[in-house]
Design an enzyme around this catalytic site. Sequence first.
Site, PDB file in Angstrom:
ATOM      1  N   SER A  82       4.804 -13.957  -2.144  1.00  0.00           N
ATOM      2  CA  SER A  82       5.780 -14.360  -3.199  1.00  0.00           C
ATOM      3  C   SER A  82       6.193 -15.893  -3.436  1.00  0.00           C
ATOM      4  CB  SER A  82       7.141 -13.833  -2.406  1.00  0.00           C
ATOM      5  OG  SER A  82       7.332 -12.239  -1.853  1.00  0.00           O
TER       6      SER A  82
HETATM    7  N1  SAM Z   1       5.955 -11.631   2.917  1.00  0.00           N
HETATM    8  C1  SAM Z   1       4.813 -11.799   2.314  1.00  0.00           C
HETATM    9  C2  SAM Z   1       4.744 -13.417   1.869  1.00  0.00           C
HETATM   10  O1  SAM Z   1       4.696 -14.100   2.067  1.00  0.00           O
HETATM   11  O2  SAM Z   1       2.855 -13.473   1.438  1.00  0.00           O
HETATM   12  C3  SAM Z   1       4.504 -11.431   0.931  1.00  0.00           C
HETATM   13  C4  SAM Z   1       3.968  -9.771   1.100  1.00  0.00           C
HETATM   14  S1  SAM Z   1       3.433  -8.873  -0.420  1.00  0.00           S
HETATM   15  C5  SAM Z   1       4.830  -9.195  -1.809  1.00  0.00           C
HETATM   16  C6  SAM Z   1       4.473  -6.794  -0.041  1.00  0.00           C
HETATM   17  C7  SAM Z   1       2.888  -6.814   1.364  1.00  0.00           C
HETATM   18  O3  SAM Z   1       4.485  -6.231   2.098  1.00  0.00           O
HETATM   19  C8  SAM Z   1       1.484  -6.501   1.323  1.00  0.00           C
HETATM   20  O4  SAM Z   1       1.086  -7.002   1.315  1.00  0.00           O
HETATM   21  C9  SAM Z   1       1.841  -5.283   1.154  1.00  0.00           C
HETATM   22  O5  SAM Z   1       0.619  -4.052   2.070  1.00  0.00           O
HETATM   23  C10 SAM Z   1       3.160  -4.765   1.885  1.00  0.00           C
HETATM   24  N2  SAM Z   1       3.710  -3.123   2.693  1.00  0.00           N
HETATM   25  C11 SAM Z   1       4.233  -3.047   1.419  1.00  0.00           C
HETATM   26  N3  SAM Z   1       4.031  -1.675   2.095  1.00  0.00           N
HETATM   27  C12 SAM Z   1       4.747  -1.992   3.637  1.00  0.00           C
HETATM   28  C13 SAM Z   1       4.509  -1.204   4.186  1.00  0.00           C
HETATM   29  N4  SAM Z   1       5.231   0.060   4.552  1.00  0.00           N
HETATM   30  N5  SAM Z   1       4.942  -1.612   5.325  1.00  0.00           N
HETATM   31  C14 SAM Z   1       4.503  -2.835   6.203  1.00  0.00           C
HETATM   32  N6  SAM Z   1       4.283  -2.821   5.077  1.00  0.00           N
HETATM   33  C15 SAM Z   1       4.293  -2.958   4.169  1.00  0.00           C
END
Ligand code: SAM
Length: 212
Positions: free
Chosen positions: A59
């Site tokens: 992000s």
């Molecule tokens: N917090 C992260 C960072 O600091 O880099 C950014 C995360 S990225 C924008 C969103 C993440 O959410 C992805 O890695 C994706 O695989 C995960 N994601 C999507 N749906 C999800 C779910 N139902 N449960 C857990 N993770 C999920």
Amino acid sequence: MYESERKDLISKLAKNGITDPLVLKAMMDVERHLFVPQVMIPHAYKDVALPIGFSQTISQPYTVAFMTQALRLKPGAKVLEIGTGSGYQAAVLYKMGMRVYSIERQSDIFLRTQKLFDELGIRVVTRLGDGTIGWNEFSPFEGIIVTAGSPIVPVNLKKQLDKGGRLVIPVGDRKSQTLQIITKTGDDSFIAEEVPKFAFVPLIGREGWSQK
Ligand code: SAM
């Protein structure tokens, strides 16, 4: 390394309304360049989201700062993150002194980030799975932060919040969302604030979007 780039980024965040000293200090301490792929290192201290592979992103620093500040946590608080991704957000929370639990659904990302946490000595309790159902075993949480865009507010996440706790979650369509900051005021009562114009990758799961 990259201390002056990090300082510039932190003063930009402070100018843009991030006032919580704990958040600013943690973001000064956590080296974002360690959480991005090698080719992205020259861009690590720009205030932008960056690709981390597997169609996912780390992000934007302003978004991390804004969401973390919105949680209004005190050191020692128990916090659940949905969407571990690169691990950067979890590392910031850990540096602030929180007890961090984090769930990621993609196994390649999960394994890579787990390894990075081990190498950097970041103690975050992680799980591979669907974060839309939360993590009941360790609930209640004083803070829950969802770092992917959801079509709704998953009911389990509201249930697993402690009284007085906050859930910060982007809610909207697949392309753009409103950030909801939801405070639990009683067993089944909540108040919500909304901040427009955020854009996250989709939250996929039982109470999120379907895969395609
Ligand atoms: N917090 C992260 C960072 O600091 O880099 C950014 C995360 S990225 C924008 C969103 C993440 O959410 C992805 O890695 C994706 O695989 C995960 N994601 C999507 N749906 C999800 C779910 N139902 N449960 C857990 N993770 C999920």
